[in-house]
Design a protein around this motif. Structure first.
Motif, PDB file in Angstrom:
ATOM      1  N   TYR A   1     -63.701 -47.181 -78.473  1.00  0.00           N
ATOM      2  CA  TYR A   1     -62.951 -48.421 -78.677  1.00  0.00           C
ATOM      3  C   TYR A   1     -61.474 -48.104 -78.878  1.00  0.00           C
ATOM      4  O   TYR A   1     -61.112 -47.037 -79.374  1.00  0.00           O
TER       5      TYR A   1
ATOM      6  N   SER B   1     -57.867 -51.557 -72.523  1.00  0.00           N
ATOM      7  CA  SER B   1     -58.831 -52.275 -73.350  1.00  0.00           C
ATOM      8  C   SER B   1     -59.522 -53.332 -72.491  1.00  0.00           C
ATOM      9  O   SER B   1     -58.854 -54.148 -71.853  1.00  0.00           O
TER      10      SER B   1
ATOM     11  N   ASP C   1     -62.613 -54.807 -77.092  1.00  0.00           N
ATOM     12  CA  ASP C   1     -61.830 -53.604 -77.426  1.00  0.00           C
ATOM     13  C   ASP C   1     -62.449 -52.309 -76.907  1.00  0.00           C
ATOM     14  O   ASP C   1     -62.247 -51.237 -77.471  1.00  0.00           O
ATOM     15  N   VAL C   2     -63.195 -52.387 -75.830  1.00  0.00           N
ATOM     16  CA  VAL C   2     -63.810 -51.195 -75.249  1.00  0.00           C
ATOM     17  C   VAL C   2     -62.750 -50.393 -74.491  1.00  0.00           C
ATOM     18  O   VAL C   2     -61.954 -50.960 -73.730  1.00  0.00           O
TER      19      VAL C   2
ATOM     20  N   HIS D   1     -67.695 -55.181 -83.120  1.00  0.00           N
ATOM     21  CA  HIS D   1     -66.891 -55.479 -81.930  1.00  0.00           C
ATOM     22  C   HIS D   1     -67.510 -56.577 -81.072  1.00  0.00           C
ATOM     23  O   HIS D   1     -66.976 -56.894 -80.009  1.00  0.00           O
TER      24      HIS D   1
ATOM     25  N   ASP E   1     -70.709 -51.086 -83.305  1.00  0.00           N
ATOM     26  CA  ASP E   1     -70.814 -51.935 -82.119  1.00  0.00           C
ATOM     27  C   ASP E   1     -70.843 -53.414 -82.482  1.00  0.00           C
ATOM     28  O   ASP E   1     -70.156 -54.238 -81.860  1.00  0.00           O
TER      29      ASP E   1
ATOM     30  N   ASP F   1     -60.437 -50.175 -84.202  1.00  0.00           N
ATOM     31  CA  ASP F   1     -61.602 -50.200 -85.070  1.00  0.00           C
ATOM     32  C   ASP F   1     -61.229 -50.776 -86.417  1.00  0.00           C
ATOM     33  O   ASP F   1     -60.101 -50.571 -86.901  1.00  0.00           O
TER      34      ASP F   1
END
Length: 520
Positions: free
Chosen positions: A452, A380, A406-407, A398, A395, A455
């Protein structure tokens, strides 16, 4: 990895329905690679010699071990019969009756939550489809014509074959290619499902439940040994379904508890859902067509998966392995589906191919020289938020200040080929609150291209990421780190992942302690 100075390799296969072990000494392996693999013989409930025993475990009332395999089933059955006859007595547990003992069947999946007790330095995990492929590769199965003679030879380099490993609970299907150095490359990631023999057993018991309903449940509760005997009788006979015979019925002796059910004959013969059942002289006769129909759904699932693989891979043969593949009906069904385009083989000892292949793997794990990752693995991270690129509702949720959180950063994607000892690196910084160690979150998913790692409920993806655990890196005093950076290295290509870490301290690169802390 296991210790290198071992004297013997022991393979242990705990299956959903049957279990066994095999072994070979190092001195024998030097003489002949494929021979002298010892598989101890077990006696089943009919006193027949077989290569595996039942996956059944009997524990005493205090939780201590009593017996395993066919022996556990026999001991439990004998206790129940003595109790019914009024002659049961156990010296160690004089105040107990058989219901206080614990008989576990088909317990394989429970082991995933437990520690096996074998020291890590003496243990290698082997993948069943791979070990089946290793053993298959060495067998003389392919016809070769030379000088007017036809001989059977092992698979030659560039040969591709599908291994269909069918056990009690699951089926696993893989495609492998033999390389010039006779190692194996996995071409497709292993695919599988609940296609094993237990599915047939459960469908057979459903017939009894549907017809007798509560009366069957009462028998299961009060006479578990007799219902166990019913299952054993069916298990022995189902492998012969599909053989050339004049018989039109499968004959199953009726346990005493079911004989005592009121109007049992009328209930069995009067079933509209299962028409054609007959009852005479203590035996129930099931039309063979009815029993064959129990096989159709799992066989359909198996053949559909094979068809998908053949569509994308030109293969030389389909090899059946595992206990369920010994079923005549299974073999004939798969053969009839594909024999016009590819050879379908059911080698001798196919039920032991996983065990014997695991012994070969223990001596030479490098024989699998390329694997396909079933999962995407990664970390992450956060990265700059770009309103042009990151314009969806998912998007923006986040977005935190000017960062996208959290990518998922992949180091391996599902479907990627990896070599043994192939290393993927990830450079990170320890959190501010960490003084002498860092915890790096590690994620996995079946999704090839996840976006991600987490979510919100509104945007939960169909294939979510799972937080597998953390990589703990112990670097000592944080103030000694140059650039406040850690290089995490994850090694792929074996049946287990391993991790190491490197830091720059006082201008020198140094290895520091790193290990996985997996979530329970």
């Amino acid at each position: 990895m296991a210790a290198q100075n071992f004297q013997v390799v022991v393979a242990i296969d705990i299956g959903s329905a049957f279990s066994g072990y095999a072994y070979k000494f190092r001195t024998d392996n030097k003489k002949d690679y494929t021979k002298k693999i010892i598989c101890p013989i077990w006696k089943n409930n009919s006193n027949m010699a077989v290569g595996k025993t039942a996956s059944s475990l009997l524990l005493n009332p205090d939780g201590t071990f009593n017996s395993f395999g066919f022996n556990a089933e026999d001991v439990y059955t004998a206790m129940c019969r003595k109790f019914i006859a009024g002659s049961f007595h156990d010296e160690k547990f004089p105040a107990k009756d058989p219901k206080d003992w614990f008989l576990f069947r088909n317990f394989k999946m429970e082991l995933y939550e437990k520690e096996a007790g074998i020291p890590a330095e003496s243990l290698i995990l082997a993948l069943e489809p791979e070990t089946a492929a290793l053993f298959t590769k060495e067998q003389e199965l392919i016809r070769q014509s030379k000088d007017g003679k036809v001989n059977l030879v092992p698979f030659v380099p560039k040969s591709k074959f599908i291994v269909v490993d069918l056990g009690g609970g699951t089926g696993d299907i893989t495609v492998h290619e033999v390389q010039d150095d006779h190692t194996l490359h996995e071409i497709n990631m292993a695919t599988g499902g609940p296609w094993g023999g237990n599915r047939i057993n459960e469908a057979f018991l459903d017939i009894w439940k549907d017809i007798l309903q509560n009366e069957y449940l009462e028998c299961s509760k009060n006479y578990p040994d007799e219902i166990l005997e019913l299952q054993q009788n069916f298990e022995r006979q189902k492998r012969n379904i599909g053989e050339e015979t004049q018989k039109q019925y499968l004959f199953i002796p009726l346990p005493e508890c079911l004989r005592e059910v009121d109007d049992i004959k009328a209930k069995l013969q009067g079933s509209k859902k299962y028409s054609g059942i007959r009852y005479a002289r203590g035996k129930v006769e099931f039309p063979l067509q009815m029993i064959e129909d129990l096989f159709k759904e799992p066989i359909r699932d198996i053949t559909n998966q094979i068809s998908k693989l053949i569509k994308n891979n030109a293969v030389d043969a389909i090899i059946l392995a595992g206990g369920f593949s010994e079923s005549t009906f299974v073999y004939k069904s798969i053969k009839s589906s594909f024999e016009s385009s590819v050879i379908v083989l059911s080698p001798p000892e196919c039920s032991l191919s996983v065990l014997k292949g695991a012994v070969l793997y223990g001596f030479h794990p490098e024989q699998i020289s390329k694997r396909v990752s079933r999962y995407s693995y990664g970390f992450s991270i956060s990265k700059p938020f770009d309103p042009v690129l990151h314009c969806s509702g998912r998007d923006t949720i986040h977005k935190y200040n000017d960062k996208l959180e959290d990518v998922f950063l992949p180091i391996v994607r599902a479907g990627d080929s990896v070599l043994p000892n192939e290393m993927r690196e990830y450079k990170c910084r320890p959190a501010d609150f960490c003084s002498n160690f860092a915890l790096v979150e590690f994620y996995g998913t079946l999704d090839k291209d996840p976006k991600y790692v987490n979510d919100p409920e509104l945007f939960i993806p169909e294939i979510p990421c799972k937080h597998i655990g953390d990589i703990k890196v112990e670097y000592g005093d944080k103030s000694n780190l140059d650039n406040n950076e850690i290089l995490v290295k994850v090694v792929f290509g074996f049946t287990q992942l391993s991790v190491s870490a490197e830091c720059s301290i006082a201008g020198e690169k140094k290895q520091v302690n790193a290990h996985f802390e997996l979530l329970k």
